[in-house]
Design an enzyme around this catalytic site. Structure first.
Site, mmCIF file in Angstrom:
data_model
loop_
_atom_site.group_PDB
_atom_site.id
_atom_site.type_symbol
_atom_site.label_atom_id
_atom_site.label_comp_id
_atom_site.label_asym_id
_atom_site.label_seq_id
_atom_site.Cartn_x
_atom_site.Cartn_y
_atom_site.Cartn_z
ATOM 1 N NE ARG A 1 -9.104 -16.771 16.257
ATOM 2 C CZ ARG A 1 -8.573 -17.899 15.816
ATOM 3 N NH1 ARG A 1 -9.336 -18.854 15.328
ATOM 4 N NH2 ARG A 1 -7.280 -18.093 15.847
ATOM 5 N NE ARG B 1 -7.205 -25.097 16.577
ATOM 6 C CZ ARG B 1 -8.347 -24.700 16.060
ATOM 7 N NH1 ARG B 1 -8.988 -23.685 16.582
ATOM 8 N NH2 ARG B 1 -8.859 -25.313 15.022
ATOM 9 C CB THR C 1 -5.850 -24.824 9.973
ATOM 10 O OG1 THR C 1 -5.148 -24.944 11.218
ATOM 11 C CG2 THR C 1 -6.345 -26.206 9.595
ATOM 12 N N GLY D 1 14.517 -35.540 13.731
ATOM 13 C CA GLY D 1 15.279 -36.521 14.504
ATOM 14 C C GLY D 1 15.168 -36.320 16.010
ATOM 15 N N GLY E 1 -7.770 -18.835 12.217
ATOM 16 C CA GLY E 1 -6.310 -18.663 12.205
ATOM 17 C C GLY E 1 -5.795 -18.654 10.778
ATOM 18 C CG ASP F 1 -3.557 -25.956 14.223
ATOM 19 O OD1 ASP F 1 -2.381 -25.628 14.436
ATOM 20 O OD2 ASP F 1 -4.533 -25.261 14.552
ATOM 21 C CG ASP G 1 -11.971 -27.213 13.962
ATOM 22 O OD1 ASP G 1 -11.567 -26.045 14.145
ATOM 23 O OD2 ASP G 1 -11.791 -28.137 14.762
ATOM 24 C CG ASP H 1 -7.099 -28.922 13.541
ATOM 25 O OD1 ASP H 1 -7.192 -28.360 12.428
ATOM 26 O OD2 ASP H 1 -7.318 -28.325 14.603
HETATM 27 P P1 ADP Z 1 -10.660 -21.786 12.777
HETATM 28 O O1 ADP Z 1 -11.544 -21.633 11.608
HETATM 29 O O2 ADP Z 1 -9.216 -21.540 12.472
HETATM 30 O O3 ADP Z 1 -10.907 -23.089 13.495
HETATM 31 P P2 ADP Z 1 -12.183 -20.385 14.867
HETATM 32 O O4 ADP Z 1 -12.509 -21.621 15.625
HETATM 33 O O5 ADP Z 1 -11.843 -19.170 15.629
HETATM 34 O O6 ADP Z 1 -10.989 -20.613 13.820
HETATM 35 O O7 ADP Z 1 -13.441 -20.065 13.941
HETATM 36 C C1 ADP Z 1 -13.430 -18.955 13.072
HETATM 37 C C2 ADP Z 1 -14.782 -18.296 13.059
HETATM 38 O O8 ADP Z 1 -15.766 -19.216 12.562
HETATM 39 C C3 ADP Z 1 -15.334 -17.871 14.405
HETATM 40 O O9 ADP Z 1 -14.793 -16.667 14.876
HETATM 41 C C4 ADP Z 1 -16.815 -17.729 14.088
HETATM 42 O O10 ADP Z 1 -17.079 -16.522 13.419
HETATM 43 C C5 ADP Z 1 -17.025 -18.908 13.111
HETATM 44 N N1 ADP Z 1 -17.585 -20.030 13.879
HETATM 45 C C6 ADP Z 1 -16.931 -20.856 14.728
HETATM 46 N N2 ADP Z 1 -17.768 -21.736 15.303
HETATM 47 C C7 ADP Z 1 -19.004 -21.459 14.811
HETATM 48 C C8 ADP Z 1 -20.322 -21.989 15.039
HETATM 49 N N3 ADP Z 1 -20.540 -22.985 15.888
HETATM 50 N N4 ADP Z 1 -21.340 -21.452 14.329
HETATM 51 C C9 ADP Z 1 -21.137 -20.426 13.485
HETATM 52 N N5 ADP Z 1 -19.947 -19.868 13.255
HETATM 53 C C10 ADP Z 1 -18.887 -20.363 13.904
#
Ligand code: ADP
Length: 320
Positions: free
Chosen positions: A73, A172, A126, A186, A12, A128, A104, A130
């Site tokens: 993604r 999220r 991000t 507030g 994101g 978020d 993450d 998080d």
């Molecule tokens: P964010 O980074 O905002 O949390 P995503 O969770 O969509 O967004 O993760 C972004 C990209 O990171 C994914 O589309 C994928 O290419 C890569 N990614 C996510 N999880 C894994 C994983 N377990 N192993 C390898 N690459 C990953």
């Protein structure tokens, strides 16, 4: 001695990512290191969408939301085959270390590259807030200000019509955006995933407010709990109170980054380059008590992001 590094943004998007990219590029060039931009996140890494960046490539972007490197993604990158393709592209371009700016999920990708022996540094980007290993993420402050602007506007109409508004915000599974904007705006009630709530309690607070002559009420609901509409339905079941729902949605991800986000992004981006220059891959950078920190990326991912419950308690005390 590292001669060439790469940078990508993934997952994101968040306001301030551009300021982070700029910092990576300028800091590297300052140290006579070449920088390559990997476009469209891990998708572009696999397909080789990689171009050299110069000082001027990152001109006039510090104030812009989104990311000039685009984001994507990429399911393929979750597979070993995809990760090895990515490393092959990096090696083909002579790139010796990679800065990954993202959430993450993006950190998981960086962790995988690290496990395959390729040096990566994660920068938390991000809205978020998080990501473990940092108190603040790039984009969070801007998102707060965007949400706050909406809450202030909604409050105006809520007052005019003596209405209760339910405002659904992003985050999220984290309640940070709801919590911080709820306190700053507030809000009478803040609903976050980290703390349970009872509808009886929500109704009691609304009634108490009305009894003392309050003209409006604002309830901020984090998307990680339930949708604003769902919350409104549950509230309607508990009381016949008239409510309106506002779902702020993607406006929260856009806009020009605030000063706080630009400064944070500049500091974190520059630190990521320093780590790669020191031969320290597999790290995640962050900020704690206004000091830059870095953790082993695998360790960082194993830690848990904690919402600040003191703020939650304070918001309850101040919204009586
Ligand atoms: P964010 O980074 O905002 O949390 P995503 O969770 O969509 O967004 O993760 C972004 C990209 O990171 C994914 O589309 C994928 O290419 C890569 N990614 C996510 N999880 C894994 C994983 N377990 N192993 C390898 N690459 C990953």
């Amino acid at each position: 001695m590292v001669k060439r590094i790469g940078v990508l943004t993934s997952g994101g998007d968040a306001p301030g990512m551009n300021a982070a990219v700029r910092a990576v590029v300028r800091k590297a060039i300052y140290h006579n290191i070449e920088v390559y931009g990997v476009y469209q996140g891990y998708q572009g890494l696999i397909s080789g969408n990689i171009k050299k960046l110069e000082l001027g490539s990152v001109g006039d972007i510090i104030q812009r939301g989104g990311t000039m490197l685009y984001s994507a993604r990429c399911e393929e990158f979750k597979t070993l085959e995809g990760q090895l393709k990515g490393i092959e592209q990096l090696k083909k371009h002579g790139i010796e270390g990679l800065v990954v700016i993202g959430g993450d999920g993006s950190y998981m990708g960086a962790k995988k590259l690290t496990e395959h022996g390729y040096p990566c540094v994660g920068v938390p980007g991000t809205i978020d807030n998080d990501i473990p290993g940092t108190e603040f993420t790039i984009g969070f402050d801007t998102a707060l200000n965007t949400v706050l602007d909406s809450i202030d506007r909604i409050r105006d109409t809520a007052t005019s019509h003596e209405r209760t508004f339910i405002i659904e915000v992003m985050g999220r599974n984290a309640g940070d955006i709801a919590l911080w904007t709820g306190l700053a705006g507030g809000a009478e009630t803040i609903i976050i995933p980290e703390e349970g709530f009872s509808m009886d309690d929500v109704v009691a607070r609304l009634n108490k407010g009305q009894e003392r002559g309050k003209k409006h009420s604002v309830i901020v609901v984090a998307e990680g709990v339930m949708s604003g509409t769902e919350f409104a339905e549950k509230l309607k079941e508990a009381t016949d109170m008239e409510t309106r729902v506002s779902v702020l949605g993607h406006i929260q991800r856009g806009g020009s980054p605030t000063a706080a986000d630009r400064v944070l992004a500049s500091r974190l981006g520059a630190r990521a380059v320093e780590l790669l220059l020191d031969g320290k891959g597999g790290r995640a950078v962050g900020i704690e008590a206004n000091k830059l920190v870095d953790y082993d990326i695998i360790q960082a991912l194993a830690m848990k992001h904690q919402v600040d419950l003191d703020i939650y308690r304070l918001s309850k005390e101040l919204s009586i």
